[in-house]
Write a protein that holds these residues in place. Sequence first.
Motif, mmCIF file in Angstrom:
data_model
loop_
_atom_site.group_PDB
_atom_site.id
_atom_site.type_symbol
_atom_site.label_atom_id
_atom_site.label_comp_id
_atom_site.label_asym_id
_atom_site.label_seq_id
_atom_site.Cartn_x
_atom_site.Cartn_y
_atom_site.Cartn_z
ATOM 1 N N LEU A 84 30.116 63.982 37.434
ATOM 2 C CA LEU A 84 31.520 64.310 37.729
ATOM 3 C C LEU A 84 32.431 63.652 36.703
ATOM 4 C CD1 LEU A 84 31.711 63.935 41.607
ATOM 5 C CD2 LEU A 84 31.635 66.029 40.257
ATOM 6 N N LYS A 85 33.550 64.318 36.499
ATOM 7 C CA LYS A 85 34.501 63.757 35.550
ATOM 8 C C LYS A 85 35.039 62.441 36.101
ATOM 9 C CE LYS A 85 36.378 67.977 33.562
ATOM 10 N NZ LYS A 85 37.226 69.000 34.163
ATOM 11 N N GLU A 86 35.370 61.512 35.202
ATOM 12 C CA GLU A 86 35.873 60.202 35.599
ATOM 13 C C GLU A 86 37.103 60.351 36.502
ATOM 14 O OE1 GLU A 86 34.173 57.704 35.111
ATOM 15 O OE2 GLU A 86 35.509 56.039 35.582
ATOM 16 N N ARG A 87 37.952 61.310 36.135
ATOM 17 C CA ARG A 87 39.167 61.596 36.890
ATOM 18 C C ARG A 87 38.851 61.915 38.358
ATOM 19 N NH1 ARG A 87 44.252 63.354 35.481
ATOM 20 N NH2 ARG A 87 45.006 64.754 37.094
ATOM 21 N N VAL A 88 37.857 62.767 38.518
ATOM 22 C CA VAL A 88 37.484 63.193 39.870
ATOM 23 C C VAL A 88 36.876 62.015 40.629
ATOM 24 C CG1 VAL A 88 36.033 64.774 41.185
ATOM 25 C CG2 VAL A 88 37.150 65.550 39.075
ATOM 26 N N VAL A 89 36.061 61.235 39.946
ATOM 27 C CA VAL A 89 35.427 60.081 40.595
ATOM 28 C C VAL A 89 36.497 59.144 41.142
ATOM 29 C CG1 VAL A 89 33.986 58.048 40.232
ATOM 30 C CG2 VAL A 89 33.398 60.217 39.119
ATOM 31 N N ILE A 90 37.436 58.809 40.262
ATOM 32 C CA ILE A 90 38.454 57.819 40.670
ATOM 33 C C ILE A 90 39.389 58.402 41.722
ATOM 34 C CG2 ILE A 90 40.431 56.479 39.862
ATOM 35 C CD1 ILE A 90 37.782 55.329 38.974
ATOM 36 N N LEU A 91 39.949 59.570 41.424
ATOM 37 C CA LEU A 91 41.026 60.061 42.303
ATOM 38 C C LEU A 91 40.496 60.664 43.600
ATOM 39 C CD1 LEU A 91 43.653 61.524 39.823
ATOM 40 C CD2 LEU A 91 43.482 59.253 40.839
ATOM 41 N N GLN A 92 39.337 61.335 43.556
ATOM 42 C CA GLN A 92 38.906 62.002 44.784
ATOM 43 C C GLN A 92 37.943 61.165 45.615
ATOM 44 O OE1 GLN A 92 37.659 66.018 44.296
ATOM 45 N NE2 GLN A 92 39.693 66.665 43.629
ATOM 46 N N HIS A 93 37.151 60.372 44.942
ATOM 47 C CA HIS A 93 36.170 59.593 45.707
ATOM 48 C C HIS A 93 36.679 58.180 45.993
ATOM 49 C CE1 HIS A 93 32.678 62.436 45.512
ATOM 50 N NE2 HIS A 93 33.540 62.983 44.634
ATOM 51 N N VAL A 94 36.910 57.448 44.929
ATOM 52 C CA VAL A 94 37.276 56.034 45.113
ATOM 53 C C VAL A 94 38.655 55.893 45.759
ATOM 54 C CG1 VAL A 94 37.602 53.828 43.958
ATOM 55 C CG2 VAL A 94 35.848 55.412 43.150
ATOM 56 N N LEU A 95 39.632 56.620 45.224
ATOM 57 C CA LEU A 95 40.997 56.467 45.744
ATOM 58 C C LEU A 95 41.066 56.833 47.215
ATOM 59 C CD1 LEU A 95 43.960 55.849 45.304
ATOM 60 C CD2 LEU A 95 44.310 58.203 44.587
ATOM 61 N N ARG A 96 40.383 57.929 47.575
ATOM 62 C CA ARG A 96 40.476 58.385 48.954
ATOM 63 C C ARG A 96 39.951 57.312 49.917
ATOM 64 N NH1 ARG A 96 38.329 63.992 51.677
ATOM 65 N NH2 ARG A 96 39.358 63.590 53.656
ATOM 66 N N ASN A 97 38.842 56.697 49.518
ATOM 67 C CA ASN A 97 38.297 55.644 50.372
ATOM 68 C C ASN A 97 39.170 54.401 50.380
ATOM 69 O OD1 ASN A 97 35.744 56.344 51.702
ATOM 70 N ND2 ASN A 97 35.178 56.949 49.626
ATOM 71 N N SER A 98 39.725 54.098 49.206
ATOM 72 C CA SER A 98 40.540 52.879 49.132
ATOM 73 C C SER A 98 41.842 53.036 49.897
ATOM 74 C CB SER A 98 40.896 52.548 47.688
ATOM 75 O OG SER A 98 39.803 52.749 46.860
ATOM 76 N N ARG A 112 45.323 47.400 44.539
ATOM 77 C CA ARG A 112 44.406 46.985 43.486
ATOM 78 C C ARG A 112 43.134 46.397 44.101
ATOM 79 N NH1 ARG A 112 43.467 42.060 41.036
ATOM 80 N NH2 ARG A 112 42.758 42.101 38.872
ATOM 81 N N SER A 113 43.290 45.541 45.104
ATOM 82 C CA SER A 113 42.092 44.884 45.623
ATOM 83 C C SER A 113 41.207 45.853 46.404
ATOM 84 C CB SER A 113 42.470 43.661 46.451
ATOM 85 O OG SER A 113 43.107 44.073 47.617
ATOM 86 N N THR A 114 41.797 46.806 47.128
ATOM 87 C CA THR A 114 40.909 47.741 47.835
ATOM 88 C C THR A 114 40.236 48.680 46.836
ATOM 89 O OG1 THR A 114 42.653 49.331 48.263
ATOM 90 C CG2 THR A 114 42.247 47.723 49.975
ATOM 91 N N MET A 115 40.932 49.008 45.770
ATOM 92 C CA MET A 115 40.301 49.825 44.725
ATOM 93 C C MET A 115 39.111 49.076 44.144
ATOM 94 S SD MET A 115 41.343 52.885 43.969
ATOM 95 C CE MET A 115 41.019 53.303 42.255
ATOM 96 N N LEU A 116 39.301 47.809 43.891
ATOM 97 C CA LEU A 116 38.222 47.010 43.302
ATOM 98 C C LEU A 116 37.010 46.942 44.242
ATOM 99 C CD1 LEU A 116 40.061 44.056 41.530
ATOM 100 C CD2 LEU A 116 38.753 45.917 40.480
#
Lengths: 568, 337
Positions: free
Chosen positions: B244-258, B224-228
């Motif tokens: 980009l779709k919200e799904r793609v933003v969260i799962l492919q960009h943010v999640l991958r980095n987190s 949770r904290s790294t996602m934030l």
Amino acid sequence: MKFLRTIILIVGLLALMGTSLAQRGRDGNLDLLYWQAVSILNPYLSGGTKDIYGSSIVLEPLARYAPDGSFVPFLAAEIPTVENGGIAEDLTSITWKLRDDVVWSDGTPFTAADVVFTGEYCMNDEAGCTARNFFNDIESIEALDDHTVHITFSVPKPFPYSAFVSAESPILQRAQFADCIGVRAQACSAQNFGPIGTGPFVVRDFRPNDVVTYEANELFREADKPAFQTVTLKGGGDAASAARAVLETGEADWAWNLQVDPVVLAQMEAAGIGQLTSSFGTSVERILVNFTNVDASLGNDRGEYMDGNNPHPILADLRVRQALSMAIDREILVEIGYGPTGTTTCNIIPAPEIYASSANDDCLMQDVEGANALLDEAGWERGADGVRVKDGRRFSLLYQTSTNAVRQDFQALIKEWWEELGVEVELRNIDAGVFFGNDPSSPDTYGKFWADVQMFTSSAAGTDVEAYANRWTCGEISGRQNQWLGNNQHRWCESEYDALSDQLAQTVDIDERAELIKAMNDMLVQDVAVMPLVHRADVSARANSLMGTQKQSWDSELWNIADWYRGQ
Amino acid sequence: MARFLVRRLLVAIPTLIAISFIIFAVLDLAPGDPTGNLPLTIPAEVREQVRRSLGVDDPFLIKYAKWARQFFVYEPISLFENATGITFPGQEGRLRILSWQTRSPVSDLIVQRLPQTLWVVGLAYLLGIVIAIPVGVYSAYRQYSIFDQVGTLVSMIGFSVPTFFTGLLAIIVFSVHLKWFPSIYDTTLVVRDWPSFVQQLRQMIMPVTVLAFFNASQLSRFMRSTMLDNIHQDYARTARSKGLKERVVILQHVLRNSLIPVVTLIALGIPGVFTGAIITEQIFRVNGLGDLLIRGIYNSDIPLVQTITFMFAVLIVFFNILADVAYGYLDPRIRYV
């Protein structure tokens, strides 16, 4: 006529049921729970009681102790005595007649050669045999014929029943262990994990420190026994959860060594599916008094006896020791720590019955006033902070024991009582593995006893307390010269006691022996070399459906497992 | 990449040798006596003989050299022989590392204990990850929502209540009162048909749940904290403004980095699976590697403790390297030189 026929039918049916009831393996599986898991099934290399008990299902000695302390022949045909000629008149030899109808579980006959071999196995000093002292003073062990074993001693032995008697000294099969003599004993894993025995069960699978599964021995000498087809001896966890598994969840039939808070045990027992079963041996929780000065500034002489020239600055005075003992309320100790699994005692040798002295029972009454008066008389006066002082020395004691919830409760209570006398008490508890270990480089072992008083439980091996009583002789004093391995850890030395010990070694008559042992016990207790606190029972739990158990403390608690069966 | 790996592996060798020596020295200096748990009725002279037969009182360096030879030469040979059936000539007399408690080869004990530890502790670890990642992601995405608040509360409980309490609670509720699950783990159970599989599930459910709860609580907070940290970064806004779709933003960009720090944490936690969970294993009598280790320590079984601790060290070093390699896949900016 019809009536008669019915009777015959009923009798016939009953007879049929009788045979089916008395069949080997009829009761399925028996679950034993030992919270200390079994590590090895060779009792001669064991690391504790659990291993000895685990192997006692498979391996048998010539004779075992019965619950009353008498002997029952197992692989022997009879118990040798002087009367039946089995023991020589001069007590220097014993002749065992063996049963001739016993076979090992692999089908080969059991003979005197196996007994002789077992002696050689354990008496080899390279083997590290933990029952080595059972073979003390043995000059030779010979097979006179296939079923007679003759043991010669180097000294007269009034009590010659130690080698090959009890679960600690059973017979190993020569054919199996022939290559495991001496140093090679250590690497014989297959043999040590699966000894071939003559007992009611054979090892089917052994997972060290986890679980042992046994199967009924098809060649066991009693055709209708054992009643159980398999035994599972599971290990691990702790004592409280082991008690729960028998008394509350019913997952096990028998749980061993339950030193658990008596209140908790009583609650569990109330569930009604199992019950506690206990027996008293010679185990006594005691406080040892140090007779030597253990001041760290003494350097190398710390705790050394030095022929009595290094006396303890406070505890050398008998009145002081008496006062400390009088301040203790043993009833409360039992109530808090043991409940039904212990009883108060004023004797260091409280059992067997014939050895129990009744001369010391006044210790049961706590007497703080009397204790205070004794200390006043001894010249210890209360200082400004309430702690007694004499010649500029504060009455301050270091009180050590092993880490264990009950022992720490005891320490706290006794500290409180002693503080009422104006004694300053510092408490210390040490991990059991270190405290009871003999690491000569560790300052914390009970052998070194670098404290003023220490507390633990000890007992005699079997019913003959001679070796046990001899621990307090001057020759047993622990010190640097024996790497602190002497059994007289408190460095107490009385020539009168040694004289009694010598006399005991020459005495055969059981009543005379009892008198001597009582005299030795009284001397130890009345000189307050040791303060007995609690006579402890060995406690196990059994499921209500498990019948035939006879719990005892002289031998393995599983000694008669061949007779156990499942009731309704 | 290959050069990096080779270099890391070469550095690992002296590190491990130093570690093995330090462990050995610490264990040797620690007080304790393998005969300390023998009944007190056994006299001191006999204890002395037992210690001599075990080689307890040998000089330190000799003991270490013996162990090192057994560990680095004899044990691999034995493992190889057992695995392939080929026997090396002239090696019959070699002594393997024997545990002082059981007088049996330590590696046999470890092999015997591994299955139940991997099943229970490994499964709990996997389950913990599977629960923690989605919970952590969603909690961060909907920060301060009811889900996030409840998740925070539950994971705080899971994190702060020790397993010896939750384990005991589970036993009292589900074994003593409801009688649903056994409180004793049967290590001899072999799964060969449906009923035995059900039995295996029943006995695994409590220890696995207790452990998975603990693992998931820890990891989900971290996730949770790294996602934030990442969710409010410029690149996330850029991705959104690109349409980009919200799904793609969260799962492919943010999640991958987190995931980068989370993967390190997971990789470094894997060696812990192999040493087992000491407390949980004891409560449920799973008798895996954790139980083996703690009983070895209690009984001053130095060869056993030394071997297990050293294997633990090897695993830690290995998974450290693995975590570094995994970085490269997750973050192309990281280059190995």
